[in-house]
Design a protein around this motif. Structure first.
Motif, PDB file in Angstrom:
ATOM      1  N   ALA A 376       0.826  -1.308   0.009  1.00 45.52           N
ATOM      2  CA  ALA A 376      -0.078   0.096  -0.014  1.00 45.52           C
ATOM      3  C   ALA A 376       0.995   1.150  -0.056  1.00 45.52           C
ATOM      4  O   ALA A 376       0.568   2.346  -0.423  1.00 45.52           O
ATOM      5  N   LEU A 402      -5.191  -2.397   0.286  1.00 45.20           N
ATOM      6  CA  LEU A 402      -6.074  -1.761   1.170  1.00 45.20           C
ATOM      7  C   LEU A 402      -7.210  -2.365   1.791  1.00 45.20           C
ATOM      8  O   LEU A 402      -7.690  -2.394   2.823  1.00 45.20           O
ATOM      9  N   ALA A 413      -5.353   1.178   8.246  1.00 46.10           N
ATOM     10  CA  ALA A 413      -5.893   1.073   6.841  1.00 46.10           C
ATOM     11  C   ALA A 413      -7.115   1.801   6.817  1.00 46.10           C
ATOM     12  O   ALA A 413      -7.324   2.444   5.839  1.00 46.10           O
TER      13      ALA A 413
END
Length: 588
Positions: A376, A402, A413
């Motif tokens: 990510a 994600l 997240a």
């Protein structure tokens, strides 16, 4: 856009003699737009996306009460034949010509087709004749793909003789009865395949009677119900790589070992076959977890799945690997859909399938949190938006990471998704984050949804996405939210796009909530179909489809779904469009 442009030749300059030939233009043009998209982007990702769509929409249609051939032989209302079978399976039929004849042979067939029929209205048989004549091959048996409904099952068995070094591959095809077609003749089926060693190396293949070995993928021509192919000079028991590129629209059955699937997923030269091997690992686990005879889905990640995910993530978490395709990896992280899983069981328990799939998402997110966070971070683009295939692949992998992290409840997240949903510089990232947020109970959830709506208040198509995201939410209160959205100022119940975006998305895409055991989802759909049929029978008929396969569910849901269909049928003045679909469903 490409699809409509391509219709200039396949649909306009050469068009259909009658409505029964609808796939002559639609299936052919879908194939052409798929090939164009493959050339413009990742061919492997495009092919996998095509197959996922086929399995999610067309396979259920082939197995349900409204199953019909690619070239239908009767209809009450022609609008009911703008279907996934005519479009998507029709495209697969055209693709099989391409697979049998090769790119050059297919082009010769297309050139002859246009030369013969420019300015004419013709049939699917005329197209087949052009392909056959241009390549001097017999394609008469291929006509069955146009005239027989249903999804064939291709069963595979094999054996190896270590003394003679002969490997025998036996293929058996069968197709279940469909409405009006109790018995099916064997199809002419292209089976693209190869052989791998237990270490993953590609083997040359030579059939008995051939002088030279074939290097790479070869296409077997299956014409009988049961057919054996004998390969010579095979040094050890190989692992068959089958249906490469998804060379035929069938269900493949073989008793794979975990070790074989791991080798195929890691080493197969065909990217579709690699992806399919991984999906088979995931399907096995999910179906076992969803079986009502077993305990509720657990939180542990099985070794086979853990190894698969680790191998998928490894090229993106260590030293940079310029060969690995992020878009392909994102597809490998995407779990099989609930609609496809439902096609693989005799009796569907949608709540169990949903629970198993969601539990696996959570387990992956927790077990690989460090790797997913790294991805990510690494794949976050800080520069201006780029509409390139490479940039799209980076976005796809980052958003897949994600999504898994958010599913696990990772606070960082969720915070990142909230920020991305508000401020991302492109629609892909904003919608991906919004999709992750809408499943949660975050306090800012409502504010984020409102902000998205306000930002795109003047863009009707984006607002359709806003409705759909909420209709697909995994939250238990989703149906209540959908009912509330029916009264939203931006929703127009007479606008087909809005209806499909909200009602259609919920009833077709949110299987767990639509199939809630209290039957509220079925009652909601019946209410909507009855109301919409009063002014748009064509749209109402499209909405009925989720009630059609009622026989595949448990007795409680069967009764509720049939009751909803019966209530629709009894409405005075019901349109021909809806009547045809409902009657077929009830008598199936």
């Amino acid at each position: 856009m490409a699809h409509e442009y391509f219709h200039n030749w396949t649909g306009n300059r050469v068009t259909c003699r009658d409505w029964f030939q609808l796939s002559l233009k639609e299936g052919l043009t879908v194939f052409r737009d798929q090939q164009f998209s493959a050339d413009m982007n990742s061919a492997a990702v495009q092919r996998i996306s095509n197959v996922r769509g086929l399995r999610a929409s067309q396979f259920p249609e082939d197995a349900g009460p409204t199953a019909h051939p690619v070239r239908p032989d009767s209809y009450l209302e022609i609008n009911n034949f703008y279907t996934a079978t005519v479009y998507n399976k029709g495209a697969e039929v055209v693709r099989m010509y391409h697979t049998f004849l090769g790119a050059e042979g297919f082009r010769r067939g297309m050139d002859l087709y246009f030369a013969r029929h420019d300015g004419q209205a013709v049939t699917c048989d005329d197209f087949r004749a052009a392909m056959a004549d241009a390549n001097d091959v017999d394609l008469l048996q291929f006509e069955r793909w146009y005239s027989q409904a249903g999804t064939p099952v291709l069963r595979v068995s094999d054996s190896y003789d270590s003394e003679t070094k002969i490997y025998t591959l036996t293929l058996t095809q069968a197709c279940a009865p469909t409405p009006g077609q109790p018995v099916k003749a064997p199809f002419l089926m292209p089976v693209a395949m190869g052989l791998l060693t237990p270490a993953g190396a590609e083997l040359p293949t030579r059939l008995v009677g051939e002088v030279a070995a074939h290097i790479g993928t070869r296409v077997l021509r299956l014409t009988e119900v049961r057919q054996s192919f004998l390969f010579v000079d095979v040094p050890e028991h190989p692992i068959p790589s089958l249906l490469r590129g998804f060379s035929a629209p069938v269900k493949l059955e073989r008793d794979w070992t975990d070790a074989e699937l791991a080798i195929l997923a890691a080493h197969d030269s065909d990217p579709f076959a690699r992806w399919e091997a991984g999906q088979t690992v995931l399907v096995r686990h999910l179906l076992a977890e969803a079986d009502p005879a077993n305990a509720a889905p657990g939180a542990d990640l099985p070794e086979t799945v853990a190894a698969l995910i680790a191998a998928t993530l490894a090229p993106f978490t260590g030293a940079p690997d310029g060969k690995a395709d992020p878009a392909f990896a994102a597809l490998c992280l995407a779990l099989p859909g609930e609609a496809y899983l439902a096609e693989l069981v005799t009796i569907v328990h949608p709540d169990r399938l949903h629970a198993a799939r969601n539990a696996l998402r959570v387990a992956i997110g927790r077990s690989f949190a460090a790797e997913l966070r790294l991805i990510a971070e690494r794949f976050t683009d800080t520069g201006p938006y780029q509409p390139t295939a490479a940039a799209a692949g980076r976005r796809a992998l980052r958003n897949a990471a994600l999504d898994l992290l958010c599913a696990s409840g990772d606070p960082a997240a969720l915070a990142q998704a909230a920020t991305q949903a508000r401020a991302a510089g492109n629609m892909t990232d904003r919608l991906a984050a919004l999709t992750a947020i809408v499943d949660t109970d975050l306090p800012e959830r409502a504010a984020i949804l409102d902000a998205f709506r306000a930002d795109f208040a003047d863009d009707a198509l984006v607002l359709d996405k806003w409705f759909t995201v909420q209709a697909l939410s995994r939250r238990a209160d989703t149906l209540a939210q959908v009912r509330a959205l029916l009264d939203h100022p931006e929703y127009d119940g007479k606008n087909p796009n809005k209806v499909r975006a909200l009602v259609g998305a919920f009833t077709s895409g949110n299987r767990a909530q639509f199939h809630a055991l209290d039957g509220a989802g079925y009652a909601f759909l019946a209410d909507q179909v009855i109301a919409i049929d009063g002014f748009n029978g064509k749209l109402a008929a499209r909405l009925v489809a989720p009630l059609g396969p009622w026989k595949k569910f448990d007795p409680t849901r069967q009764a509720l779904m049939r009751g909803a269909l019966d209530r629709i049928r009894k409405v005075p003045g019901l349109s021909k469009d809806v009547t045809e679909i409902v009657e077929k469903a009830l008598v199936a």
